[in-house]
Motif scaffolding. Structure first.
Motif, PDB file in Angstrom:
ATOM      1  N   HIS A 165      24.543  28.143 -71.313  1.00 54.02           N
ATOM      2  CA  HIS A 165      23.442  29.040 -71.683  1.00 54.02           C
ATOM      3  C   HIS A 165      23.768  29.596 -73.071  1.00 54.02           C
ATOM      4  O   HIS A 165      24.817  29.308 -73.642  1.00 54.02           O
ATOM      5  N   MET A 189      14.535  32.935 -68.363  1.00 52.02           N
ATOM      6  CA  MET A 189      15.861  33.546 -68.193  1.00 52.02           C
ATOM      7  C   MET A 189      16.002  34.742 -69.138  1.00 52.02           C
ATOM      8  O   MET A 189      16.859  34.774 -70.014  1.00 52.02           O
ATOM      9  N   GLU A 204      19.401  28.535 -74.870  1.00 56.11           N
ATOM     10  CA  GLU A 204      19.895  27.159 -74.768  1.00 56.11           C
ATOM     11  C   GLU A 204      19.200  26.543 -73.548  1.00 56.11           C
ATOM     12  O   GLU A 204      19.363  27.066 -72.440  1.00 56.11           O
ATOM     13  N   CYS A 215      17.754  33.684 -72.873  1.00 53.23           N
ATOM     14  CA  CYS A 215      18.679  32.556 -72.943  1.00 53.23           C
ATOM     15  C   CYS A 215      18.141  31.645 -74.036  1.00 53.23           C
ATOM     16  O   CYS A 215      16.955  31.341 -74.065  1.00 53.23           O
ATOM     17  N   CYS A 261      18.387  25.221 -70.336  1.00 53.60           N
ATOM     18  CA  CYS A 261      19.356  25.152 -69.249  1.00 53.60           C
ATOM     19  C   CYS A 261      18.730  24.736 -67.918  1.00 53.60           C
ATOM     20  O   CYS A 261      19.378  24.780 -66.884  1.00 53.60           O
TER      21      CYS A 261
END
Ligand SMILES: [Cu+2]
Length: 350
Positions: free
Chosen positions: A172, A218, A209, A207, A211
């Motif tokens: 993440h 997220m 990235e 977040c 994921c």
């Protein structure tokens, strides 16, 4: 006609960019209005190259336009060929040296800030929070304080807070655009980032990235409060008694269902380190449900009846027995009254 179409396309594109940028500004999810040390330094590093490159672009466009005008095919001189120049040492030296100088001007502050933002010299006498990234929520363990929580990270204004970050599953990346730069949260090694907020308030984090299917959901919040409020919050969280009897009958029934269905197997209430699912100690104080939804009884019931719909790919979908609407409603009553402190995101303001 063709020219108009081209202009229309350019205008539509600019319009879209404007809409996109304004959406980024919502809920202070923007790197362009820094309210913390890391964000301020990152912003400086956005501005410096943008200004330098804009000047370069401007000069190149002016020379380009002048050349276009000067060397245009003119009536009566259709066969004219300008003087051909091959090799000009002075020019070549100039256009090699100028970009090198510009790159040095950009590189020096970039390297200085990079080391500055990775500096951990103050970590031992600062607040340290162990952050765990999970698909698709964040766990916060206040080191040495016996406080575990999820989704809302409370920090005192003006102080350096060190986030020691690890992932329980995939990679993440933690990013609170108005407070700090972003940093990867890896399963194998701990990465440390510090946040230092200049103003009280609630700051949206994400977040950054990809994921999994609910990556874009997220989200979390950083709740920045005064030092006194923070100390009060710490005391309230530490004094919270998870065994205490809820005040309303409905919440008491909800709690029985919570226990019968073994929700506690994954969700701790209090300072237990169990974190298969989010810690629920201050669930009723949270600013959002599931990261992005409005915190309301109706939405909690929706979540309990079909978590997959709100957050695809989350672990809870297959991990708990199906509830009926009445049971979900009672559990929601119980969860909503989990409110150890009067220091809440709402009180911290937005
Ligand atoms: Cu993620």
């Amino acid at each position: 006609m063709k020219g108009w179409m081209g202009k229309f396309k350019v205008l539509s594109l600019l319009g879209l960019v404007a809409v996109f940028l304004s959406a980024c500004g919502k809920e202070n999810l923007t790197a362009l209005d820094p309210k913390g040390y890391g964000a301020e330094k990152s912003f400086d590093l956005i501005i410096l190259p943008t200004v330098i490159m804009s000047v370069v672009l401007l000069i190149v466009m002016v020379i380009f336009t002048l050349a276009l005008i000067k060397f245009r095919k003119k009536k009566g001189r259709e066969d004219f060929i300008p003087k051909q120049v091959e090799g000009n040492q002075t020019l070549e030296t100039v256009w090699t040296i100028i970009p090198i100088l510009l790159l040095i001007v950009i590189a020096v502050p970039t390297v200085i800030y990079t080391f500055d933002l990775a500096d951990e010299a103050d970590a031992s006498n600062s607040l340290n929070v162990e952050v765990t990234g999970n698909q698709y929520w964040w766990h916060f363990n206040y080191e040495g304080q016996e406080i575990q929580t999820s989704q809302d990270l409370y920090i005192p204004v003006g102080e350096k807070v060190y986030l020691n970050m690890i992932s329980s599953d995939v990679i993440h990346s933690l990013w609170v655009p108005s407070l700090s730069g972003k940093l990867d949260v890896n399963p194998e090694n701990e990465n440390t980032l510090y946040i230092q907020a200049y103003e009280e308030g609630v700051y949206w984090g994400k977040c950054a990235e990809l994921c999994g299917p609910s990556h874009s959901l997220m989200d979390f919040k950083v709740v920045v409060v005064s030092k006194e409020e923070f100390d009060q919050w710490v005391a309230d969280m530490q004094n919270f008694d998870p065994e205490a009897e809820p005040e309303s009958d409905l919440a008491v029934q909800g709690r029985e269902l919570f226990e019968e269905n073994n929700c506690i197997g994954c969700h701790a209430i209090g300072s237990s380190p169990v974190a298969i699912g989010p810690n629920l100690t201050n669930f009723g104080d949270r600013s959002k449900l599931a990261g992005t939804e409005e915190m309301s009884k109706e939405n909690i019931v929706k979540w309990l009846l079909d978590p997959e719909k709100m957050k695809p790919g989350n672990k809870m979908t297959n991990a708990y027995p199906k509830l009926n609407e009445e049971e979900a409603s009672l559990i929601a009553e119980y969860l909503l009254q989990l409110s150890p402190s009067e220091i809440t995101p709402e009180a911290a303001g937005n």
